[in-house]
Design an enzyme around this catalytic site. Sequence first.
Site, PDB file in Angstrom:
ATOM      1  N   ASP A 131      31.081  41.174  25.159  1.00 57.75           N
ATOM      2  CA  ASP A 131      31.270  39.814  24.662  1.00 57.75           C
ATOM      3  C   ASP A 131      32.372  39.058  25.412  1.00 57.75           C
ATOM      4  O   ASP A 131      32.925  38.110  24.881  1.00 57.75           O
ATOM      5  CB  ASP A 131      31.625  39.919  23.161  1.00 57.75           C
ATOM      6  CG  ASP A 131      31.479  38.597  22.426  1.00 57.75           C
ATOM      7  OD1 ASP A 131      30.717  37.760  22.897  1.00 57.75           O
ATOM      8  OD2 ASP A 131      32.145  38.415  21.396  1.00 57.75           O
ATOM      9  N   CYS A 185       9.844  38.849  11.832  1.00 63.18           N
ATOM     10  CA  CYS A 185      10.357  37.831  10.905  1.00 63.18           C
ATOM     11  C   CYS A 185       9.220  37.250  10.052  1.00 63.18           C
ATOM     12  O   CYS A 185       9.457  36.783   8.940  1.00 63.18           O
ATOM     13  CB  CYS A 185      11.044  36.702  11.669  1.00 63.18           C
ATOM     14  SG  CYS A 185      12.702  37.134  12.247  1.00 63.18           S
TER      15      CYS A 185
END
Length: 307
Positions: A131, A185
Amino acid sequence: MLSKTRYTNAIKAEAKRLGFLSCGISKAEYLEEEAPRLEKWLNNNMHGEMRYMENHFDKRLDPTKLVEGAKSVISLLLNYFPSQTQNPESYKISKYAYGRDYHFVIKDKLKQLLQFVETEIGQVHGRAFVDSAPVLDKAWAAKSGLGWMGKHSNLLTKEVGSFYFIAELIIDLELDYDSPTTDHCGTCTACLDACPTQAIVEPYVVDGSKCISYFTIELKNEIPTEFSGQFEDWMFGCDVCQDVCPWNRFSTPHREPLFNPHPELLSMDKKDWEEITSNVFGKLFAKSAVKRTKFSGLKRNIEFLKK
């Protein structure tokens, strides 16, 4: 061919030994599908004041520009789901920031994994990423079969949901590559419906400049008054889109002692936070990701929530 498979299996076994949730591997190549998405997101100013997102466009899409001769992107997941959460009558901090700053915890594990690769396999050139560099970690994790990109733009897996960190090792060694998984989803819109600031503007697209995490962590100026009353007591980050996701019913507590919160953190109520001093802030968050917003930033956020 045999050695390539043996190396792959050895790396995945060592990743598991180091405590990673899972490990997937992709061929280091240009992310063609991500290029137009990233360009459109930036052109629509969905990064707000996060100007660093405009930098290194090519590097974000091409790992060979980060590691010369790169052949493989090893993606890793590390669980951070806590066994206990904050006092429900408190201002809220995102679960990922309860304990030790993940950058340090994961970087240490990645160094050990890279050392293992060099010891077991030989001279391998590579870099670890947590990150902190222009790497599209969610895209690589999805490409490596570790999950799919949910409608809230977080990586999702059937087994454990989405409360985990993503990290990478990019190395110049050819390995066996994994295949992407499918999207699960379905017709669910729980995350879109629940987002307090309607930051998920359409399935799979988050306007970062409207996200509570952006306002409470990234934004250096005052929080726009138009969002007053919409933060649902979040003072650092926001977990709403993950909390409402049906797949997160499968989340299990992490086993990383360094991610355990300071005992005082869980018991504090709103009054405690409103009266917090810089000394208490320093004690609670000495090695925490919350330090990123600084004491002044946290106070600003709390004052905004009180309005």
